[in-house]
Design a protein around this motif. Structure first.
Motif, PDB file in Angstrom:
ATOM      1  N   SER A   1       9.247  22.316  10.457  1.00  0.00           N
ATOM      2  CA  SER A   1       7.976  21.791  10.958  1.00  0.00           C
ATOM      3  C   SER A   1       6.767  22.452  10.316  1.00  0.00           C
ATOM      4  O   SER A   1       5.823  21.774   9.901  1.00  0.00           O
ATOM      5  CB  SER A   1       7.896  21.948  12.482  1.00  0.00           C
ATOM      6  N   LYS A   2       6.770  23.769  10.222  1.00  0.00           N
ATOM      7  CA  LYS A   2       5.599  24.473   9.707  1.00  0.00           C
ATOM      8  C   LYS A   2       5.345  24.101   8.244  1.00  0.00           C
ATOM      9  O   LYS A   2       4.199  23.824   7.844  1.00  0.00           O
ATOM     10  CB  LYS A   2       5.754  25.982   9.835  1.00  0.00           C
ATOM     11  N   ASP A   3       6.412  24.084   7.450  1.00  0.00           N
ATOM     12  CA  ASP A   3       6.246  23.732   6.032  1.00  0.00           C
ATOM     13  C   ASP A   3       5.753  22.294   5.875  1.00  0.00           C
ATOM     14  O   ASP A   3       4.906  22.008   5.024  1.00  0.00           O
ATOM     15  CB  ASP A   3       7.566  23.915   5.283  1.00  0.00           C
ATOM     16  N   LEU A   4       6.279  21.393   6.700  1.00  0.00           N
ATOM     17  CA  LEU A   4       5.857  19.997   6.628  1.00  0.00           C
ATOM     18  C   LEU A   4       4.391  19.850   7.037  1.00  0.00           C
ATOM     19  O   LEU A   4       3.627  19.109   6.412  1.00  0.00           O
ATOM     20  CB  LEU A   4       6.746  19.127   7.529  1.00  0.00           C
ATOM     21  N   LEU A   5       3.989  20.565   8.089  1.00  0.00           N
ATOM     22  CA  LEU A   5       2.594  20.505   8.536  1.00  0.00           C
ATOM     23  C   LEU A   5       1.660  21.060   7.465  1.00  0.00           C
ATOM     24  O   LEU A   5       0.584  20.499   7.219  1.00  0.00           O
ATOM     25  CB  LEU A   5       2.414  21.265   9.851  1.00  0.00           C
ATOM     26  N   ASP A   6       2.066  22.142   6.817  1.00  0.00           N
ATOM     27  CA  ASP A   6       1.249  22.697   5.730  1.00  0.00           C
ATOM     28  C   ASP A   6       1.096  21.686   4.595  1.00  0.00           C
ATOM     29  O   ASP A   6       0.005  21.510   4.039  1.00  0.00           O
ATOM     30  CB  ASP A   6       1.885  23.987   5.194  1.00  0.00           C
ATOM     31  N   LYS A   7       2.194  21.014   4.261  1.00  0.00           N
ATOM     32  CA  LYS A   7       2.167  20.006   3.189  1.00  0.00           C
ATOM     33  C   LYS A   7       1.238  18.848   3.558  1.00  0.00           C
ATOM     34  O   LYS A   7       0.426  18.389   2.747  1.00  0.00           O
ATOM     35  CB  LYS A   7       3.590  19.500   2.944  1.00  0.00           C
ATOM     36  N   ILE A   8       1.358  18.388   4.795  1.00  0.00           N
ATOM     37  CA  ILE A   8       0.514  17.290   5.270  1.00  0.00           C
ATOM     38  C   ILE A   8      -0.956  17.698   5.296  1.00  0.00           C
ATOM     39  O   ILE A   8      -1.835  16.948   4.871  1.00  0.00           O
ATOM     40  CB  ILE A   8       0.979  16.842   6.682  1.00  0.00           C
TER      41      ILE A   8
ATOM     42  N   LEU B   1      -0.868  15.660  15.141  1.00  0.00           N
ATOM     43  CA  LEU B   1      -1.531  15.592  13.845  1.00  0.00           C
ATOM     44  C   LEU B   1      -3.007  15.221  13.995  1.00  0.00           C
ATOM     45  O   LEU B   1      -3.859  15.710  13.253  1.00  0.00           O
ATOM     46  CB  LEU B   1      -0.829  14.583  12.945  1.00  0.00           C
ATOM     47  N   ALA B   2      -3.315  14.362  14.962  1.00  0.00           N
ATOM     48  CA  ALA B   2      -4.709  13.984  15.189  1.00  0.00           C
ATOM     49  C   ALA B   2      -5.552  15.201  15.545  1.00  0.00           C
ATOM     50  O   ALA B   2      -6.709  15.317  15.135  1.00  0.00           O
ATOM     51  CB  ALA B   2      -4.800  12.938  16.291  1.00  0.00           C
ATOM     52  N   LYS B   3      -4.968  16.109  16.281  1.00  0.00           N
ATOM     53  CA  LYS B   3      -5.688  17.344  16.612  1.00  0.00           C
ATOM     54  C   LYS B   3      -5.941  18.171  15.354  1.00  0.00           C
ATOM     55  O   LYS B   3      -7.010  18.745  15.162  1.00  0.00           O
ATOM     56  CB  LYS B   3      -4.885  18.147  17.629  1.00  0.00           C
ATOM     57  N   THR B   4      -4.965  18.216  14.463  1.00  0.00           N
ATOM     58  CA  THR B   4      -5.112  18.949  13.205  1.00  0.00           C
ATOM     59  C   THR B   4      -6.240  18.363  12.358  1.00  0.00           C
ATOM     60  O   THR B   4      -7.019  19.088  11.742  1.00  0.00           O
ATOM     61  CB  THR B   4      -3.792  18.903  12.409  1.00  0.00           C
ATOM     62  N   PHE B   5      -6.319  17.024  12.331  1.00  0.00           N
ATOM     63  CA  PHE B   5      -7.331  16.356  11.506  1.00  0.00           C
ATOM     64  C   PHE B   5      -8.654  16.159  12.230  1.00  0.00           C
ATOM     65  O   PHE B   5      -9.600  15.649  11.634  1.00  0.00           O
ATOM     66  CB  PHE B   5      -6.838  14.966  11.062  1.00  0.00           C
TER      67      PHE B   5
ATOM     68  N   GLU C   1      -2.003  16.659  24.446  1.00  0.00           N
ATOM     69  CA  GLU C   1      -1.869  17.379  23.180  1.00  0.00           C
ATOM     70  C   GLU C   1      -3.208  17.899  22.674  1.00  0.00           C
ATOM     71  O   GLU C   1      -3.279  18.540  21.621  1.00  0.00           O
ATOM     72  CB  GLU C   1      -1.236  16.471  22.117  1.00  0.00           C
ATOM     73  N   GLY C   2      -4.283  17.614  23.430  1.00  0.00           N
ATOM     74  CA  GLY C   2      -5.603  18.101  23.030  1.00  0.00           C
ATOM     75  C   GLY C   2      -6.328  17.179  22.068  1.00  0.00           C
ATOM     76  O   GLY C   2      -7.346  17.551  21.472  1.00  0.00           O
ATOM     77  N   SER C   3      -5.817  15.947  21.900  1.00  0.00           N
ATOM     78  CA  SER C   3      -6.472  14.966  21.047  1.00  0.00           C
ATOM     79  C   SER C   3      -7.208  13.950  21.911  1.00  0.00           C
ATOM     80  O   SER C   3      -7.111  13.969  23.136  1.00  0.00           O
ATOM     81  CB  SER C   3      -5.447  14.253  20.150  1.00  0.00           C
TER      82      SER C   3
END
Length: 365
Positions: free
Chosen positions: A96-103, A138-142, A171-173
């Motif tokens: 998960s962490k590697d995929l999130l970093d890539k995204i 992911l929406a929270k990340t972006f 999720e905080g979004s």
């Protein structure tokens, strides 16, 4: 990993697994935003491996958006993670962490120097949760706002939208509202008078009710041939004909004429040993004749079909199997499909409060 580019983004997700029309909505919005002077980015963090091009797996929706919007970023940046059907065999929660970093790195590149980014979810917001990559997370990340699309027209659509909105909030979004798509005439009034006010009471703004468009939903004869794997006996120049109905011919010639006149832009499915039925179909508004059982037709049928500009398709299946294979086929927007691309833009322009959506994201034009 926190995304640093402070660019407004709209994350479009399906409210349910049954919802259809997400890519058409994303395309219509992006084209309108671009037409009004905005620098528009497109991003699909998780995609499906739908086809292979030059030995590389690709997501066909991403190809469509890249080519239509003339985006400079490569496909593997626009969609950095491609999932297979058994995606848990590809990745585990430990990835998960590697995929999130890539995204996140890809999103940084896509959003650079843009006024807005249209983000397309894989489907409903929960998909990807097993990898900690759901749309809500992911929406929270972006720092995106999620727009829910529903093509469910029963009352349960309200509950489904409310449930997804609550999940997004946990999720905080933020869910910025919903849109109903592919709405048929007979249900439009109920959606506007019952379902929309109910959602509004719960703080879910409905930005549009998009009617069904047969230009988008009706498959072409070419798409039907692709599903059936049939042989085109004539009419290759008319494979762009759209099919709105399927009728089975298994009656007398006179009864067939009356029956076939009831439907326009239809495909008639009958046996190759029934030239009377095929000829009756060709006397009415017919988009294609599908002959079953690998039975070649009478030369009169092919001559008449050529004259009328109607493709004749030969398939090895029986009538029942053929109808089952094609009845759920719907049209897809593909690269260069000007008619459907323009239609996606038109229905969004006419039936979605897209300027209000921009204002909700803090953008004025």
């Amino acid at each position: 990993m926190k995304v640093m580019n402070d660019v407004p983004s709209l994350y479009v997700a399906s409210a349910t697994e049954r919802s259809i029309g997400k890519t058409a909505l994303c395309l219509g919005l992006a084209l309108l935003f671009k037409e009004h002077g905005l620098k528009v980015g497109y991003f699909k963090p998780l995609g499906w491996h739908t086809e292979t091009k030059e030995g590389k797996p690709i997501d066909s929706d991403t190809v469509l958006m890249k080519e239509t919007l003339r985006l400079e970023e490569p496909l593997d940046t626009l969609t950095p993670v491609l999932l297979e059907y058994h995606y848990l065999d590809q990745y585990s929660p430990e990835d998960s962490k590697d995929l999130l970093d890539k995204i996140s790195r890809a999103y940084e590149e896509v959003s650079a120097n843009k006024d807005i980014v249209v983000v397309e979810a894989l489907h409903e917001p929960c998909l990807g949760a097993s990898l900690n990559l759901s749309a809500a997370k992911l929406a929270k990340t972006f720092s995106s706002q999620i727009l829910l699309l529903s093509s469910t027209h029963q009352d349960r659509a309200v509950d489904e939208i409310l449930s997804e909105s609550a999940c997004i909030s946990r999720e905080g979004s933020k869910c910025c509202g919903a849109i109903f798509s592919r709405v048929r005439d007979h249900i439009e009034r109920r959606i506007k008078e019952r379902m929309v006010p109910t959602l509004e009471r719960y703080g879910i703004h409905v930005w549009g009710v998009i009617p069904e468009s047969t230009v988008l939903t009706a498959p072409t004869v070419k798409e039907i041939v692709g599903v059936l794997g049939g042989e085109v006996l004539c009419g290759e120049d008319y494979l762009s004909n759209q099919v709105e109905h399927y009728l089975v011919g298994a009656m007398t010639h006179e009864a067939a004429i009356r029956y076939f006149r009831r439907a326009k832009r239809k495909a008639v499915v009958t046996g190759g040993d029934r030239p009377d039925i095929a000829l009756a179909a060709l006397e009415t508004d017919t988009s294609a004749v599908i002959l079953t059982g690998n039975l070649y037709p009478n030369v009169r049928v092919l001559a008449k079909a050529e004259e009328k500009g109607v493709p004749v398709i030969l398939v090895p299946y029986d009538t029942y199997t053929t109808v089952n294979k094609v009845r759920d086929v719907t049209g897809r927007i593909t690269v260069g499909d000007v008619k459907r691309i323009n239609e996606a833009k038109r229905i969004v322009s006419e039936h979605v409060q897209w300027k209000g959506l921009l204002e909700a994201l803090g953008i004025k034009i």
